[in-house]
Design a protein around this motif. Structure first.
Motif, short mmCIF file in Angstrom:
data_model
loop_
_atom_site.label_atom_id
_atom_site.label_comp_id
_atom_site.label_asym_id
_atom_site.label_seq_id
_atom_site.Cartn_x
_atom_site.Cartn_y
_atom_site.Cartn_z
N ASP A 398 0.92 -1.23 -0.16
CA ASP A 398 0.01 -0.11 -0.13
C ASP A 398 0.85 1.38 0.12
O ASP A 398 0.55 2.24 -0.83
N ALA A 399 1.97 1.18 0.66
CA ALA A 399 2.68 2.41 0.93
C ALA A 399 3.48 2.59 -0.48
O ALA A 399 3.59 3.98 -0.97
N ARG A 400 3.70 1.73 -1.10
CA ARG A 400 4.47 1.94 -2.44
C ARG A 400 3.30 2.58 -3.62
O ARG A 400 3.93 3.30 -4.27
N THR A 401 2.08 1.86 -3.48
CA THR A 401 1.25 2.28 -4.44
C THR A 401 0.91 4.05 -4.12
O THR A 401 0.61 4.47 -4.91
N ASP A 402 0.98 4.29 -2.80
CA ASP A 402 0.55 5.72 -2.26
C ASP A 402 1.78 6.43 -2.66
O ASP A 402 1.67 7.46 -3.31
N ARG A 403 3.03 6.01 -2.83
CA ARG A 403 4.18 6.80 -3.27
C ARG A 403 3.98 6.96 -5.07
O ARG A 403 4.39 8.02 -5.26
N VAL A 404 3.61 6.04 -5.66
CA VAL A 404 3.34 6.13 -7.01
C VAL A 404 2.39 7.16 -7.43
O VAL A 404 2.58 8.08 -8.07
N LEU A 405 1.21 7.04 -6.62
CA LEU A 405 -0.01 8.28 -6.75
C LEU A 405 0.53 9.64 -6.74
O LEU A 405 0.55 10.37 -7.10
N ALA A 406 1.18 9.67 -5.57
CA ALA A 406 1.85 11.12 -5.07
C ALA A 406 2.68 11.45 -6.14
O ALA A 406 2.91 12.75 -6.27
N ARG A 407 3.76 10.68 -6.59
CA ARG A 407 4.61 11.02 -7.67
C ARG A 407 3.81 11.63 -8.93
O ARG A 407 4.48 12.50 -9.39
N LEU A 408 2.88 10.88 -9.34
CA LEU A 408 2.18 11.07 -10.41
C LEU A 408 1.45 12.46 -10.23
O LEU A 408 1.61 13.37 -11.50
N LEU A 409 1.07 13.02 -9.12
CA LEU A 409 0.24 14.24 -9.22
C LEU A 409 1.48 15.07 -8.84
O LEU A 409 1.21 16.58 -9.33
N ASP A 410 2.66 15.13 -8.28
CA ASP A 410 3.57 15.81 -8.21
C ASP A 410 4.08 16.29 -9.59
O ASP A 410 4.46 17.45 -9.78
N GLU A 411 4.35 15.37 -10.29
CA GLU A 411 4.81 15.48 -11.73
C GLU A 411 3.76 16.39 -12.45
O GLU A 411 3.97 17.18 -13.46
N GLY A 412 2.51 16.01 -12.57
CA GLY A 412 1.53 16.77 -13.24
C GLY A 412 1.19 16.47 -14.66
O GLY A 412 0.47 17.12 -15.19
N ASP A 413 1.84 15.30 -15.21
CA ASP A 413 1.44 15.20 -16.77
C ASP A 413 0.16 14.29 -16.92
O ASP A 413 -0.20 14.35 -17.82
N THR A 414 -0.37 13.82 -15.57
CA THR A 414 -1.51 13.12 -15.90
C THR A 414 -2.19 13.24 -14.48
O THR A 414 -1.63 13.70 -13.46
N TRP A 415 -3.37 13.09 -14.18
CA TRP A 415 -4.29 12.83 -12.99
C TRP A 415 -4.78 11.64 -12.89
O TRP A 415 -5.65 11.33 -13.69
N ILE A 416 -4.10 10.61 -12.03
CA ILE A 416 -5.04 9.29 -11.64
C ILE A 416 -5.28 9.46 -10.08
O ILE A 416 -4.32 9.66 -9.25
N SER A 417 -6.39 9.05 -9.94
CA SER A 417 -6.82 9.03 -8.25
C SER A 417 -6.51 7.71 -7.70
O SER A 417 -6.03 6.59 -8.32
#
Length: 455
Positions: A398-417
């Motif tokens: 779960d922790a790694r999945t949340d890190r992937v999600l946080a990285r996605l939003l931080d980079e900003g090229d896509t939005w995935i919840s």
């Protein structure tokens, strides 16, 4: 007129620039709420301002705080975009400023609603005599349909809820799957029915028809409503409608289908099998601002028994002009209401039958491409059967999945919840935008790969 035209011209310019920026802009907002408040100005001015200047200020202050929901790389929350004809029609809705409560007050709106309703019933394979109400969204559509259901089953039990209320009447039993959407529970709370009696669902969220039959056979103290779903919010799965509805009929239950995004599978010959048997229900709720891609807000409440809907929602006032054919106000909770049927008519007229089917098919194809791309990433697992437009994936812990999600939003090229499904943190991808193309999917997958590498 000069001030109004100048303001509209400024708004048009800002709208065109916003839409042109979507292909390259960062998808998450760049500014915080507090930053936008400071830019807008928190103090009410003492004196009037120039309307065009107000439009300029709003556009400049709000643009950094806007999320690119209409972008082809936004895949969160089951949010659609806005198809071109629907967007233009919605501008006219504001300019025409019709209060769409009565046929006599706005014949143009009544005509558009009549035609759009008939087209919708045809496309979705629902009974042609059904009533269609244009609501704010699927939550209100569920509320509207379940209000008609509640009053109808109580009438069958000899109780007039419209006159007597609920106190003292027979209790209404509501049975729903364990993986139902939260909007169903909210609607039931609004209606004074409380939490539903739940029936187990399988690993994809589909209600277990044998468990439903057993639960219904056990009986209850009052009349029954069964709630099914077309499109699970995580997996996109569809309930087994023929078996479930057969059990409901044996229990003399009203059957309601929550199909916020999934009901549109019926409009595609390639995906209509997912809704097989669904048309045998009594009511259906869906959104037009999801899969059909009209602007916010627009939900659709469909009830087979049109008099039952009018009995639950109809309003009468001496100052109103009532039409013998019925009025739009007879089918929805709101008295004052926006002309939601105009954009729906426009998008259906623009796309036609084959265009709507192609829209549904493209969204499903992109979902499958997401699943295939994620399955090729080391440490990633696609967790659902991708049957419609939803994809759920995990990345180990779960922790790694949340890190992937946080990285996605931080980079900003896509939005995935992110979400939690079956007790596990997941990446939840909803493909809902008409403008999403193969390049958008490829860019989003590249962003996921980068996020996984950094997580």
């Amino acid at each position: 007129m000069d001030a109004r035209e100048a303001a509209l011209r400024r708004a048009h310019g800002h709208a065109v620039r916003w839409l042109a920026s979507l292909s390259e802009r960062r998808v998450p907002a760049r500014a915080s709420v507090d930053e936008v408040v400071r830019a807008l100005g928190a103090e009410l001015p003492e004196d009037p301002g120039v309307p065009a200047d107000v439009v300029d200020l709003m556009a400049a202050a709000c643009e950094p705080g806007l999320t690119a929901f209409p972008c082809g790389r936004f895949h969160g929350f089951v949010v659609g975009g806005t198809e071109p004809a629907a967007l233009a029609a919605d501008w006219l809705v504001s300019a025409w400023d019709q209060n769409c409560v009565m046929r006599a007050a706005s014949p143009a709106y009544a005509a558009a609603e009549d035609i759009a309703s008939a087209w919708l019933l045809d496309l979705l394979g629902l009974p042609g005599h059904s009533a269609v109400g244009f609501t704010t969204g699927a939550t209100t559509a569920n509320f509207t349909c379940l209000a008609a259901a509640r009053d109808a089953v109580l009438r069958r039990a000899g109780w007039n809820a419209a006159r007597n209320g609920l106190a003292g009447g027979p209790p209404v039993r509501v049975v729903a799957g364990a993986d139902r959407h939260i909007a169903v529970d909210l609607a039931l709370r609004y209606l004074g029915l409380g939490a539903p009696e739940t029936v187990r669902a399988d690993e994809q969220g589909r209600i277990d028809p044998e468990a439903l039959a057993h639960t219904l056979a056990a009986g209850g103290p009052g009349p029954t409503i069964v709630v099914l779903q077309a499109g699970d919010i995580h997996s996109g799965a569809f309930d087994p409608f023929p078996a479930a509805i057969r059990s409901a009929r044996e229990a003399d239950a009203w059957v309601h289908v929550d199909g916020a995004f999934g009901l549109w599978a019926a409009a595609s010959p390639a995906h209509a099998h997912l809704t097989a048997g669904c048309a045998s229900a009594d009511s259906w709720a869906t959104d037009a601002h999801k899969t059909l891609n009209v602007p916010y807000d627009c939900g659709l409440a469909v009830v087979r028994d049109a008099p039952a809907l009018r009995a639950a929602m109809g309003q009468r006032g001496d100052y109103l002009i009532h039409d013998e054919q019925g009025d739009p106000v007879d089918k929805v909770p709101e008295l004052s209401r926006r002309g939601r049927a105009f954009p729906v008519w426009a998008v259906l007229r623009s796309l036609g039958r084959s265009g709507v089917a192609d829209l549904v098919d493209r969204l499903c194809r992109h979902a499958r491409a997401f699943a295939e791309g994620i399955a090729g990433i080391d440490g990633a697992t696609v967790l659902n059967e991708v049957v419609f437009t939803q994809v759920c994936a995990g990345f180990g812990s779960d922790a790694r999945t949340d890190r992937v999600l946080a990285r996605l939003l931080d980079e900003g090229d896509t939005w995935i919840s992110g979400s939690t499904w079956h007790g596990r943190r997941v990446m939840r991808i909803s493909v809902s935008n008409w403008s999403t193309g193969d390049e958008d999917v490829a860019r989003s997958l590249d962003a996921i790969r980068r996020a996984v590498t950094c997580a």
